[in-house]
Design a protein around this motif. Sequence first.
Motif, PDB file in Angstrom:
ATOM      1  N   LEU A  30       0.843  -1.188   0.000  1.00 33.04           N
ATOM      2  CA  LEU A  30       0.000   0.000   0.000  1.00 33.04           C
ATOM      3  C   LEU A  30       0.881   1.242   0.000  1.00 33.04           C
ATOM      4  O   LEU A  30       1.974   1.236   0.584  1.00 33.04           O
ATOM      5  CB  LEU A  30      -0.911   0.030   1.232  1.00 33.04           C
ATOM      6  N   THR A  31       0.397   2.296  -0.643  1.00 34.31           N
ATOM      7  CA  THR A  31       1.119   3.566  -0.676  1.00 34.31           C
ATOM      8  C   THR A  31       0.235   4.667  -0.104  1.00 34.31           C
ATOM      9  O   THR A  31      -0.940   4.781  -0.450  1.00 34.31           O
ATOM     10  CB  THR A  31       1.527   3.938  -2.114  1.00 34.31           C
ATOM     11  N   TYR A  32       0.829   5.481   0.785  1.00 32.76           N
ATOM     12  CA  TYR A  32       0.128   6.620   1.382  1.00 32.76           C
ATOM     13  C   TYR A  32       0.853   7.905   0.988  1.00 32.76           C
ATOM     14  O   TYR A  32       2.080   8.006   1.132  1.00 32.76           O
ATOM     15  CB  TYR A  32       0.076   6.486   2.902  1.00 32.76           C
ATOM     16  N   LEU A  33       0.100   8.876   0.473  1.00 35.50           N
ATOM     17  CA  LEU A  33       0.648  10.126  -0.022  1.00 35.50           C
ATOM     18  C   LEU A  33       0.444  11.232   1.014  1.00 35.50           C
ATOM     19  O   LEU A  33      -0.671  11.425   1.511  1.00 35.50           O
ATOM     20  CB  LEU A  33      -0.052  10.501  -1.336  1.00 35.50           C
ATOM     21  N   TRP A  34       1.536  11.951   1.339  1.00 35.10           N
ATOM     22  CA  TRP A  34       1.458  13.015   2.348  1.00 35.10           C
ATOM     23  C   TRP A  34       0.870  14.281   1.749  1.00 35.10           C
ATOM     24  O   TRP A  34       1.145  14.631   0.607  1.00 35.10           O
ATOM     25  CB  TRP A  34       2.847  13.302   2.919  1.00 35.10           C
ATOM     26  N   ASN A  35       0.025  14.968   2.525  1.00 32.11           N
ATOM     27  CA  ASN A  35      -0.583  16.204   2.059  1.00 32.11           C
ATOM     28  C   ASN A  35       0.407  17.365   2.151  1.00 32.11           C
ATOM     29  O   ASN A  35       1.486  17.243   2.736  1.00 32.11           O
ATOM     30  CB  ASN A  35      -1.881  16.511   2.825  1.00 32.11           C
ATOM     31  N   GLU A  36       0.026  18.496   1.555  1.00 30.10           N
ATOM     32  CA  GLU A  36       0.914  19.660   1.526  1.00 30.10           C
ATOM     33  C   GLU A  36       1.196  20.185   2.932  1.00 30.10           C
ATOM     34  O   GLU A  36       2.281  20.685   3.202  1.00 30.10           O
ATOM     35  CB  GLU A  36       0.287  20.762   0.670  1.00 30.10           C
ATOM     36  N   ALA A  37       0.219  20.088   3.815  1.00 35.30           N
ATOM     37  CA  ALA A  37       0.406  20.584   5.185  1.00 35.30           C
ATOM     38  C   ALA A  37       1.300  19.676   6.018  1.00 35.30           C
ATOM     39  O   ALA A  37       1.681  20.035   7.129  1.00 35.30           O
ATOM     40  CB  ALA A  37      -0.954  20.740   5.861  1.00 35.30           C
ATOM     41  N   GLN A  38       1.625  18.497   5.498  1.00 31.92           N
ATOM     42  CA  GLN A  38       2.484  17.537   6.202  1.00 31.92           C
ATOM     43  C   GLN A  38       1.864  17.066   7.507  1.00 31.92           C
ATOM     44  O   GLN A  38       2.561  16.786   8.491  1.00 31.92           O
ATOM     45  CB  GLN A  38       3.858  18.150   6.469  1.00 31.92           C
ATOM     46  N   THR A  39       0.533  16.980   7.519  1.00 36.43           N
ATOM     47  CA  THR A  39      -0.168  16.555   8.723  1.00 36.43           C
ATOM     48  C   THR A  39      -0.765  15.166   8.602  1.00 36.43           C
ATOM     49  O   THR A  39      -1.095  14.550   9.612  1.00 36.43           O
ATOM     50  CB  THR A  39      -1.312  17.536   9.051  1.00 36.43           C
ATOM     51  N   GLU A  40      -0.916  14.675   7.374  1.00 33.79           N
ATOM     52  CA  GLU A  40      -1.586  13.395   7.189  1.00 33.79           C
ATOM     53  C   GLU A  40      -1.152  12.773   5.860  1.00 33.79           C
ATOM     54  O   GLU A  40      -0.860  13.475   4.895  1.00 33.79           O
ATOM     55  CB  GLU A  40      -3.112  13.586   7.191  1.00 33.79           C
ATOM     56  N   ALA A  41      -1.133  11.443   5.838  1.00 34.19           N
ATOM     57  CA  ALA A  41      -0.891  10.705   4.597  1.00 34.19           C
ATOM     58  C   ALA A  41      -2.106   9.824   4.338  1.00 34.19           C
ATOM     59  O   ALA A  41      -2.582   9.141   5.240  1.00 34.19           O
ATOM     60  CB  ALA A  41       0.368   9.849   4.713  1.00 34.19           C
ATOM     61  N   VAL A  42      -2.607   9.862   3.106  1.00 29.04           N
ATOM     62  CA  VAL A  42      -3.814   9.115   2.776  1.00 29.04           C
ATOM     63  C   VAL A  42      -3.513   8.071   1.706  1.00 29.04           C
ATOM     64  O   VAL A  42      -2.606   8.226   0.889  1.00 29.04           O
ATOM     65  CB  VAL A  42      -4.947  10.049   2.303  1.00 29.04           C
ATOM     66  N   LEU A  43      -4.313   7.018   1.705  1.00 23.71           N
ATOM     67  CA  LEU A  43      -4.136   5.905   0.780  1.00 23.71           C
ATOM     68  C   LEU A  43      -4.236   6.403  -0.659  1.00 23.71           C
ATOM     69  O   LEU A  43      -5.155   7.136  -1.019  1.00 23.71           O
ATOM     70  CB  LEU A  43      -5.199   4.844   1.055  1.00 23.71           C
ATOM     71  N   HIS A  44      -3.289   5.972  -1.489  1.00 24.34           N
ATOM     72  CA  HIS A  44      -3.221   6.448  -2.872  1.00 24.34           C
ATOM     73  C   HIS A  44      -2.784   5.274  -3.743  1.00 24.34           C
ATOM     74  O   HIS A  44      -1.651   4.823  -3.668  1.00 24.34           O
ATOM     75  CB  HIS A  44      -2.205   7.590  -2.967  1.00 24.34           C
ATOM     76  N   ARG A  45      -3.678   4.801  -4.596  1.00 24.81           N
ATOM     77  CA  ARG A  45      -3.418   3.588  -5.369  1.00 24.81           C
ATOM     78  C   ARG A  45      -2.979   3.836  -6.813  1.00 24.81           C
ATOM     79  O   ARG A  45      -2.420   2.955  -7.439  1.00 24.81           O
ATOM     80  CB  ARG A  45      -4.678   2.710  -5.395  1.00 24.81           C
ATOM     81  N   VAL A  46      -3.257   5.022  -7.333  1.00 23.91           N
ATOM     82  CA  VAL A  46      -3.083   5.233  -8.773  1.00 23.91           C
ATOM     83  C   VAL A  46      -1.773   5.919  -9.138  1.00 23.91           C
ATOM     84  O   VAL A  46      -1.537   6.238 -10.297  1.00 23.91           O
ATOM     85  CB  VAL A  46      -4.262   6.048  -9.343  1.00 23.91           C
ATOM     86  N   GLY A  47      -0.904   6.131  -8.176  1.00 20.16           N
ATOM     87  CA  GLY A  47       0.353   6.811  -8.462  1.00 20.16           C
ATOM     88  C   GLY A  47       0.174   8.315  -8.488  1.00 20.16           C
ATOM     89  O   GLY A  47      -0.954   8.828  -8.444  1.00 20.16           O
ATOM     90  N   ALA A  48       1.285   9.032  -8.555  1.00 12.49           N
ATOM     91  CA  ALA A  48       1.229  10.494  -8.587  1.00 12.49           C
ATOM     92  C   ALA A  48       2.560  11.021  -9.117  1.00 12.49           C
ATOM     93  O   ALA A  48       3.591  10.342  -9.065  1.00 12.49           O
ATOM     94  CB  ALA A  48       0.952  11.063  -7.195  1.00 12.49           C
ATOM     95  N   VAL A  49       2.510  12.242  -9.635  1.00 11.69           N
ATOM     96  CA  VAL A  49       3.712  12.939 -10.099  1.00 11.69           C
ATOM     97  C   VAL A  49       3.839  14.212  -9.274  1.00 11.69           C
ATOM     98  O   VAL A  49       2.930  15.049  -9.263  1.00 11.69           O
ATOM     99  CB  VAL A  49       3.623  13.277 -11.597  1.00 11.69           C
ATOM    100  N   ILE A  50       4.956  14.364  -8.559  1.00 16.82           N
ATOM    101  CA  ILE A  50       5.158  15.494  -7.664  1.00 16.82           C
ATOM    102  C   ILE A  50       6.356  16.305  -8.148  1.00 16.82           C
ATOM    103  O   ILE A  50       7.493  15.820  -8.108  1.00 16.82           O
ATOM    104  CB  ILE A  50       5.389  15.021  -6.221  1.00 16.82           C
ATOM    105  N   PRO A  51       6.138  17.530  -8.641  1.00 21.37           N
ATOM    106  CA  PRO A  51       7.266  18.351  -9.097  1.00 21.37           C
ATOM    107  C   PRO A  51       8.078  18.874  -7.909  1.00 21.37           C
ATOM    108  O   PRO A  51       7.514  19.408  -6.948  1.00 21.37           O
ATOM    109  CB  PRO A  51       6.582  19.485  -9.865  1.00 21.37           C
ATOM    110  N   LEU A  52       9.379  18.688  -7.972  1.00 23.84           N
ATOM    111  CA  LEU A  52      10.283  19.151  -6.925  1.00 23.84           C
ATOM    112  C   LEU A  52      11.475  19.862  -7.559  1.00 23.84           C
ATOM    113  O   LEU A  52      11.796  19.634  -8.731  1.00 23.84           O
ATOM    114  CB  LEU A  52      10.772  17.981  -6.075  1.00 23.84           C
ATOM    115  N   LYS A  53      12.136  20.698  -6.764  1.00 25.52           N
ATOM    116  CA  LYS A  53      13.361  21.349  -7.214  1.00 25.52           C
ATOM    117  C   LYS A  53      14.479  20.940  -6.265  1.00 25.52           C
ATOM    118  O   LYS A  53      14.426  21.216  -5.060  1.00 25.52           O
ATOM    119  CB  LYS A  53      13.210  22.864  -7.248  1.00 25.52           C
TER     120      LYS A  53
END
Length: 383
Positions: A161-184
């Motif tokens: 299982l994969t859990y994705l952290w929110n922008e506020a860094q307060t919670e991570a929620v279940l995420h099944r479909v993948g994601a693309v996160i732009p970083l520098k």
Amino acid sequence: MSRFTLLTLCLSLVVGAAACTRAQPPQALVDPTYFATENPKSLRDWGMIQVSGDALVLGQRVTPYDLTTPLFTDYAQKLRTIWMPPGAAADYKADQPDEALAFPVGTVITKTFFYQTGRGGRVLQQADQAVIHDGEGLNLKTVRMVETRLLIHRPEGWAALTYLWNEAQTEAVLHRVGAVIPLKLAREDGKDQAFSYIVPNVTQCSACHATNVATRVIHPIGPKARLLNRDFAYSDGSENQLSRLTKAGYLRGLADPKAAPADVSWTDESASLEARARAYLDVNCGHCHNPKGPADTSGLYLNAATPVSGPSGVCKLPVAAGPGTGNLRFDIVPGDARASILSYRMASTNPAVMMPEIGRSTAHAEGVALVGFWIDSMEGSCR
């Protein structure tokens, strides 16, 4: 309005603002819980790692660990943990050095991916361990959390299982479909590098963790005895990880870590160049490139058990032509990394060329250099 009244009003506003911005008290911690069938929406429900105030903390009996040589993932830092139900323990099997410890049903393994933060929202290529850690957890004021992956040993087998952290860094929620996160990325050479961090989907998780192409059964890759046989800086002092797991009741069958194999670290300059390069390739490539793995048809075996020879790439022709070869003839050309397909693919970020093909969007310059130095040091030719 008198000056005294105005001053009183200003002070009241300042005090009120301070009260509004005061840090929230830590939430009550949740006990670690094993879910045999359910997949909770929130990572917190598992109780393995959870936010408490400005810290990411570990649950009761949740034990952190690290690997002698870790998998490269776009320079991300990783917080790894193991938890088992009371009375359960993993078995050490001396005759299976390439297998992870035999974890019992009920085991939950977590791996949290994060970066130390820099100025302007950048993430740092390297992290200062004294800054990012809060005991055995993390100081959330200094890090950018990205995702937490779980491996759960259920009665029917391992589940990912994969859990994705929110922008506020307060919670991570279940995420099944993948994601693309732009970083520098703020590189150590002073340059910035924009990249896309790829959070894997369910299928991509099994692509790595199903190391036997015949069974396609997923299981842990990293926590092998030979990769755990090293000291770890626990909050109460440094100790060998295998010893700590044994004392915690999490490991049986190994009275003395000296009786277990121990891999060298790819960064250990006191070890031989070959040992370091082979350790790096084993962790980053060997779970696919082995006689039973998903890349078995390539005939290129980069796991630790394969000796340096034709199967490990020396003067080996690729099984197929195309952009992945870079118009080069051999996987490894002794004495010439620039002419070697292995180095070419490791250095690439082209999805049609790069290896590993998933799990990164950037090239690991230090890993590419290490393997290149090793190839350049080889004697012989492919004539």
